[in-house]
Motif scaffolding. Structure first.
Motif, PDB file in Angstrom:
ATOM      1  N   SER A 177      44.818  50.264  98.728  1.00 51.26           N
ATOM      2  CA  SER A 177      44.953  48.879  99.193  1.00 51.26           C
ATOM      3  C   SER A 177      44.229  48.705 100.519  1.00 51.26           C
ATOM      4  O   SER A 177      44.192  49.621 101.345  1.00 51.26           O
ATOM      5  CB  SER A 177      46.438  48.518  99.382  1.00 51.26           C
ATOM      6  OG  SER A 177      47.192  48.832  98.218  1.00 51.26           O
ATOM      7  N   ASP A 178      43.661  47.501 100.688  1.00 51.42           N
ATOM      8  CA  ASP A 178      43.018  47.228 101.966  1.00 51.42           C
ATOM      9  C   ASP A 178      43.648  46.012 102.623  1.00 51.42           C
ATOM     10  O   ASP A 178      44.214  45.137 101.962  1.00 51.42           O
ATOM     11  CB  ASP A 178      41.509  47.044 101.819  1.00 51.42           C
ATOM     12  CG  ASP A 178      41.143  45.893 100.896  1.00 51.42           C
ATOM     13  OD1 ASP A 178      41.995  45.056 100.591  1.00 51.42           O
ATOM     14  OD2 ASP A 178      39.974  45.842 100.468  1.00 51.42           O
ATOM     15  N   GLY A 179      43.553  45.970 103.951  1.00 49.24           N
ATOM     16  CA  GLY A 179      44.138  44.875 104.712  1.00 49.24           C
ATOM     17  C   GLY A 179      43.611  44.881 106.133  1.00 49.24           C
ATOM     18  O   GLY A 179      42.881  45.797 106.546  1.00 49.24           O
ATOM     19  N   VAL A 180      43.981  43.830 106.866  1.00 51.31           N
ATOM     20  CA  VAL A 180      43.524  43.700 108.251  1.00 51.31           C
ATOM     21  C   VAL A 180      44.699  43.290 109.132  1.00 51.31           C
ATOM     22  O   VAL A 180      45.672  42.682 108.668  1.00 51.31           O
ATOM     23  CB  VAL A 180      42.387  42.659 108.384  1.00 51.31           C
ATOM     24  CG1 VAL A 180      41.181  43.075 107.568  1.00 51.31           C
ATOM     25  CG2 VAL A 180      42.859  41.274 107.976  1.00 51.31           C
ATOM     26  N   VAL A 181      44.601  43.654 110.398  1.00 50.15           N
ATOM     27  CA  VAL A 181      45.557  43.229 111.423  1.00 50.15           C
ATOM     28  C   VAL A 181      44.768  42.539 112.523  1.00 50.15           C
ATOM     29  O   VAL A 181      43.868  43.149 113.131  1.00 50.15           O
ATOM     30  CB  VAL A 181      46.340  44.425 111.998  1.00 50.15           C
ATOM     31  CG1 VAL A 181      47.332  43.939 113.061  1.00 50.15           C
ATOM     32  CG2 VAL A 181      47.071  45.176 110.895  1.00 50.15           C
ATOM     33  N   LYS A 182      45.073  41.275 112.794  1.00 52.91           N
ATOM     34  CA  LYS A 182      44.361  40.502 113.816  1.00 52.91           C
ATOM     35  C   LYS A 182      45.268  40.358 115.036  1.00 52.91           C
ATOM     36  O   LYS A 182      46.407  39.892 114.923  1.00 52.91           O
ATOM     37  CB  LYS A 182      43.981  39.129 113.269  1.00 52.91           C
ATOM     38  CG  LYS A 182      43.091  39.195 112.039  1.00 52.91           C
ATOM     39  CD  LYS A 182      42.772  37.812 111.476  1.00 52.91           C
ATOM     40  CE  LYS A 182      41.953  37.916 110.205  1.00 52.91           C
ATOM     41  NZ  LYS A 182      41.617  36.581 109.640  1.00 52.91           N
ATOM     42  N   VAL A 183      44.746  40.771 116.191  1.00 50.51           N
ATOM     43  CA  VAL A 183      45.519  40.738 117.437  1.00 50.51           C
ATOM     44  C   VAL A 183      44.711  39.956 118.477  1.00 50.51           C
ATOM     45  O   VAL A 183      44.068  40.540 119.365  1.00 50.51           O
ATOM     46  CB  VAL A 183      45.825  42.171 117.938  1.00 50.51           C
ATOM     47  CG1 VAL A 183      46.907  42.124 119.021  1.00 50.51           C
ATOM     48  CG2 VAL A 183      46.253  43.080 116.792  1.00 50.51           C
ATOM     49  N   PRO A 184      44.719  38.631 118.401  1.00 53.53           N
ATOM     50  CA  PRO A 184      43.880  37.847 119.330  1.00 53.53           C
ATOM     51  C   PRO A 184      44.365  37.866 120.775  1.00 53.53           C
ATOM     52  O   PRO A 184      43.586  37.600 121.695  1.00 53.53           O
ATOM     53  CB  PRO A 184      43.960  36.434 118.748  1.00 53.53           C
ATOM     54  CG  PRO A 184      45.255  36.409 117.999  1.00 53.53           C
ATOM     55  CD  PRO A 184      45.448  37.782 117.446  1.00 53.53           C
ATOM     56  N   ASP A 185      45.665  38.187 121.006  1.00 55.46           N
ATOM     57  CA  ASP A 185      46.210  38.145 122.365  1.00 55.46           C
ATOM     58  C   ASP A 185      46.194  39.497 123.060  1.00 55.46           C
ATOM     59  O   ASP A 185      46.772  39.653 124.142  1.00 55.46           O
ATOM     60  CB  ASP A 185      47.657  37.621 122.320  1.00 55.46           C
ATOM     61  CG  ASP A 185      47.735  36.207 121.769  1.00 55.46           C
ATOM     62  OD1 ASP A 185      46.790  35.434 122.013  1.00 55.46           O
ATOM     63  OD2 ASP A 185      48.734  35.878 121.092  1.00 55.46           O
ATOM     64  N   ALA A 186      45.555  40.491 122.448  1.00 52.16           N
ATOM     65  CA  ALA A 186      45.512  41.816 123.075  1.00 52.16           C
ATOM     66  C   ALA A 186      44.645  41.786 124.337  1.00 52.16           C
ATOM     67  O   ALA A 186      43.708  40.995 124.451  1.00 52.16           O
ATOM     68  CB  ALA A 186      44.960  42.838 122.083  1.00 52.16           C
ATOM     69  N   ARG A 187      44.997  42.616 125.292  1.00 52.25           N
ATOM     70  CA  ARG A 187      44.247  42.754 126.545  1.00 52.25           C
ATOM     71  C   ARG A 187      43.833  44.208 126.730  1.00 52.25           C
ATOM     72  O   ARG A 187      44.589  45.100 126.336  1.00 52.25           O
ATOM     73  CB  ARG A 187      45.114  42.287 127.735  1.00 52.25           C
ATOM     74  CG  ARG A 187      45.472  40.799 127.663  1.00 52.25           C
ATOM     75  CD  ARG A 187      44.207  39.937 127.856  1.00 52.25           C
ATOM     76  NE  ARG A 187      44.510  38.511 127.808  1.00 52.25           N
ATOM     77  CZ  ARG A 187      44.456  37.770 126.695  1.00 52.25           C
ATOM     78  NH1 ARG A 187      44.104  38.344 125.550  1.00 52.25           N
ATOM     79  NH2 ARG A 187      44.745  36.487 126.723  1.00 52.25           N
ATOM     80  N   PRO A 188      42.669  44.454 127.173  1.00 48.90           N
ATOM     81  CA  PRO A 188      41.724  43.559 127.865  1.00 48.90           C
ATOM     82  C   PRO A 188      40.826  42.734 126.938  1.00 48.90           C
ATOM     83  O   PRO A 188      40.086  41.875 127.415  1.00 48.90           O
ATOM     84  CB  PRO A 188      40.875  44.526 128.684  1.00 48.90           C
ATOM     85  CG  PRO A 188      40.858  45.784 127.861  1.00 48.90           C
ATOM     86  CD  PRO A 188      42.224  45.871 127.233  1.00 48.90           C
ATOM     87  N   ALA A 189      40.866  42.972 125.611  1.00 48.46           N
ATOM     88  CA  ALA A 189      39.994  42.236 124.698  1.00 48.46           C
ATOM     89  C   ALA A 189      40.733  42.014 123.386  1.00 48.46           C
ATOM     90  O   ALA A 189      41.575  42.843 122.982  1.00 48.46           O
ATOM     91  CB  ALA A 189      38.695  43.017 124.458  1.00 48.46           C
ATOM     92  N   PRO A 190      40.456  40.890 122.706  1.00 52.66           N
ATOM     93  CA  PRO A 190      41.030  40.688 121.365  1.00 52.66           C
ATOM     94  C   PRO A 190      40.672  41.863 120.459  1.00 52.66           C
ATOM     95  O   PRO A 190      39.586  42.454 120.560  1.00 52.66           O
ATOM     96  CB  PRO A 190      40.395  39.384 120.890  1.00 52.66           C
ATOM     97  CG  PRO A 190      39.996  38.683 122.148  1.00 52.66           C
ATOM     98  CD  PRO A 190      39.612  39.756 123.115  1.00 52.66           C
ATOM     99  N   LEU A 191      41.583  42.174 119.579  1.00 58.13           N
ATOM    100  CA  LEU A 191      41.454  43.386 118.776  1.00 58.13           C
ATOM    101  C   LEU A 191      41.707  43.057 117.303  1.00 58.13           C
ATOM    102  O   LEU A 191      42.519  42.199 116.973  1.00 58.13           O
ATOM    103  CB  LEU A 191      42.462  44.430 119.258  1.00 58.13           C
ATOM    104  CG  LEU A 191      42.402  45.830 118.675  1.00 58.13           C
ATOM    105  CD1 LEU A 191      41.098  46.516 119.039  1.00 58.13           C
ATOM    106  CD2 LEU A 191      43.598  46.647 119.171  1.00 58.13           C
ATOM    107  N   ALA A 192      40.995  43.743 116.440  1.00 58.88           N
ATOM    108  CA  ALA A 192      41.212  43.619 114.995  1.00 58.88           C
ATOM    109  C   ALA A 192      41.127  44.999 114.376  1.00 58.88           C
ATOM    110  O   ALA A 192      40.282  45.826 114.759  1.00 58.88           O
ATOM    111  CB  ALA A 192      40.182  42.689 114.357  1.00 58.88           C
ATOM    112  N   LEU A 193      42.004  45.255 113.417  1.00 56.56           N
ATOM    113  CA  LEU A 193      42.024  46.524 112.705  1.00 56.56           C
ATOM    114  C   LEU A 193      41.758  46.265 111.230  1.00 56.56           C
ATOM    115  O   LEU A 193      42.343  45.349 110.628  1.00 56.56           O
ATOM    116  CB  LEU A 193      43.379  47.218 112.848  1.00 56.56           C
ATOM    117  CG  LEU A 193      43.836  47.551 114.268  1.00 56.56           C
ATOM    118  CD1 LEU A 193      45.260  48.101 114.248  1.00 56.56           C
ATOM    119  CD2 LEU A 193      42.889  48.562 114.911  1.00 56.56           C
ATOM    120  N   GLN A 194      40.865  47.042 110.662  1.00 55.40           N
ATOM    121  CA  GLN A 194      40.620  47.000 109.220  1.00 55.40           C
ATOM    122  C   GLN A 194      41.047  48.336 108.655  1.00 55.40           C
ATOM    123  O   GLN A 194      40.632  49.388 109.143  1.00 55.40           O
ATOM    124  CB  GLN A 194      39.151  46.730 108.909  1.00 55.40           C
ATOM    125  CG  GLN A 194      38.883  46.564 107.421  1.00 55.40           C
ATOM    126  CD  GLN A 194      37.432  46.227 107.144  1.00 55.40           C
ATOM    127  OE1 GLN A 194      36.537  46.792 107.764  1.00 55.40           O
ATOM    128  NE2 GLN A 194      37.197  45.311 106.219  1.00 55.40           N
TER     129      GLN A 194
END
Length: 519
Positions: free
Chosen positions: A326-343
């Motif tokens: 299975s594939d999926g993503v995690v979007k973390v726009p409020d992360a600091r020091p930079a927005p982060l996304a995990l695939q």
């Protein structure tokens, strides 16, 4: 010459004449059959091609576009990806409804009059009918009264006059014919009602989460043109637990054996618990929840560079093969020091593949592993563009790299934590939950269509299986008595029926007269 005092009727205009001719053509049985066949043919593309708005596979049309980029635009121009809402399909369906209404309603009225009508008089020459007998009745009995009593005892509908007895049996055949025609019309209106007032939606629930039946809570919602999306059935459904079993040996290794979702629900009128299985939906006042799929939702906690929790909880990963890779993503726009996304890629039973890459060998969670890659940059969530929660827009994203400049990748087992490069934070694989896909549907015409379909089959069976026949017994002026019958169906009159009737009234052949025996 016509009477000058009488009013002169205006001659019908040519337009009115053409209108009557068109109405007679449209409401003929032949036209109705042609339209019914045409409707079946126009529905064929809807079975062969993916359709928009199908809750069970919302990405089917997009996938077809990618596979057939040249053919798909032409099919789309012909509305072949939304056949059942296409103008030409609606036109055929409306014409069929009008044709069937104009054809069936007058026919049903005639059938009802025929059903209630008394048996008709005997034909002038009974000798041409089946099983004709003519002779002298026994002097000790009244042949007409004896015939009427005999036929009534055998459930014939009998009418007696001064010189003849008329009997008929099998009138339920016409009642079945009437039920067949009416139920066919009701079936068409029931299907139309469901397509005009119903809706269909899709929702994925992780164990422990609750779904409120409002339009904004659906992952996808396809309402009918006249559906009231603001007046959906008020209810809440919680997925309490999901269980799946898979074949562990033999040629069917890895195939699903069973899966079921234990849910609890609350509504205005009822609440309780229920176990949803394939072909066993949860039904709350006509709103039905069908179990259409399932998968895994890894529980991930993402901390940013400041050590704050930026995202936490289960994330749905969509299966891509039979082993539930299975594939999926995690979007973390409020992360600091930079927005982060995990695939990520989730492997329920991780093993090393032939090329050294991890693969899943079995769909159940035997050795669960999450493989992750990280990206930073603008996630595209602030420009107002609709974006899938299962996909990343890589336009303004940059892949995170390790100290050697290679793309950062990590494998996590439940309970493990890994730190991201460049002080971007950390990721923890806390555990694993399951999710279930539900197709939510409301079809107000389904019950009507079901009842109509049952009546249609009963009516068709009665119209084909029940034989209809008439019997006449007539006393002539010369004192002789005639007996004859006529079959109104393909099934002939039972051979011994007239013989038994003749015996009941004491009929013997008249001297010097011939009679036609039943073959």
């Amino acid at each position: 010459m016509s009477d000058p005092a009488s009013p002169v009727r205006p001659r019908p205009t040519e337009l009115a004449g053409w209108a009557r001719w068109a109405w007679r053509r449209l409401t003929s049985m032949r036209t109705a059959i042609v339209l019914l066949v045409l409707l079946a043919l126009t529905a064929v593309p809807g079975s062969l091609l993916p359709q928009r708005g199908v809750a069970s596979d919302p990405a089917a049309v997009a996938n077809f576009y990618r596979q057939h980029p040249d053919l798909s635009p032409w099919l789309d121009r012909l509305s072949l990806f939304n056949v059942y809402s296409a103008p030409w399909f609606a036109a055929v369906y409306v014409l069929l409804l009008v044709s069937m209404t104009g054809c069936v309603v007058p026919r049903c009225a005639q059938l009802w009059r025929d059903f209630r009508a008394a048996p008709p008089p005997a034909p002038r020459r009974l000798s041409r009918e089946t099983g004709h007998r003519r002779g002298d009745a026994a002097a000790t009995t009244d042949p007409l009264n004896a015939a009427a009593a005999y036929l009534r005892a055998r459930r014939f509908r009998v009418t007696s006059t001064g010189h003849e007895v008329r009997a008929e049996k099998g009138r339920s055949r016409e009642l079945g014919n009437l039920a067949f025609h009416l139920s066919l019309l009701v079936l068409l209106f029931g299907v139309a009602g469901g397509k005009l007032f119903g809706y269909e939606g899709r929702v994925a629930l992780v164990e422990g989460t609750t779904f409120a039946n409002v339009a904004s809570s659906y992952d996808a919602l396809t309402p009918a043109p006249w559906a009231d999306v603001n007046g959906l059935e008020p209810l809440e459904v919680t997925l309490d637990d999901f269980e799946a079993e898979f074949e562990t040996e033999g040629a069917r290794f890895g195939e699903p054996r069973s899966f079921e979702a234990a849910v609890s629900y609350e509504g205005d009128e009822e609440n309780g618990t229920f176990t949803v299985r394939p072909n066993r939906p949860l039904d709350i006042n006509g709103t039905k929840f069908f179990l259409t799929g399932h998968g895994y939702a890894p529980e991930l906690t993402v901390r940013d560079g400041n050590g704050d929790v930026a995202a936490s909880g289960p994330t749905i990963f969509l299966p891509v093969d039979q082993a539930f890779t299975s594939d999926g993503v995690v979007k973390v726009p409020d992360a600091r020091p930079a927005p982060l996304a995990l695939q990520g890629l989730f492997l329920p039973t991780a093993v090393e593949g032939p090329d050294g890459m991890g693969v899943s060998a079995f769909p159940d969670q035997v050795n669960p592993i999450v493989q992750l890659m990280a990206f930073t940059g603008d996630l595209g969530l602030d420009d107002g563009t609709t974006q899938s929660v299962y996909e990343l827009d890589f336009t303004d994203l940059e892949q995170v790299r390790d100290g050697e400049g290679k793309p950062w990748r990590v494998r996590l087992a439940p309970g493990e934590t890994v730190r991201l490069p460049d002080g971007l934070g950390s990721v923890t694989f806390d555990g694993l939950s399951r999710f279930a896909n539900f197709q939510v549907a409301r079809d107000p015409g389904k019950e009507v269509s079901l009842v109509a379909a049952i009546l249609l089959m009963l009516g068709l069976t009665a119209s084909l299986a029940v034989p209809r026949r008439r019997i006449w017994v007539r006393r002539n002026d010369d004192g002789t008595v005639e007996v004859a019958a006529r079959s109104l169906s393909r099934r002939p009159v039972p051979p011994g029926e007239l013989h038994a009737l003749a015996s009941a009234i004491g009929l013997s052949p008249a001297d010097g007269r011939q009679h036609k025996e039943e073959e």
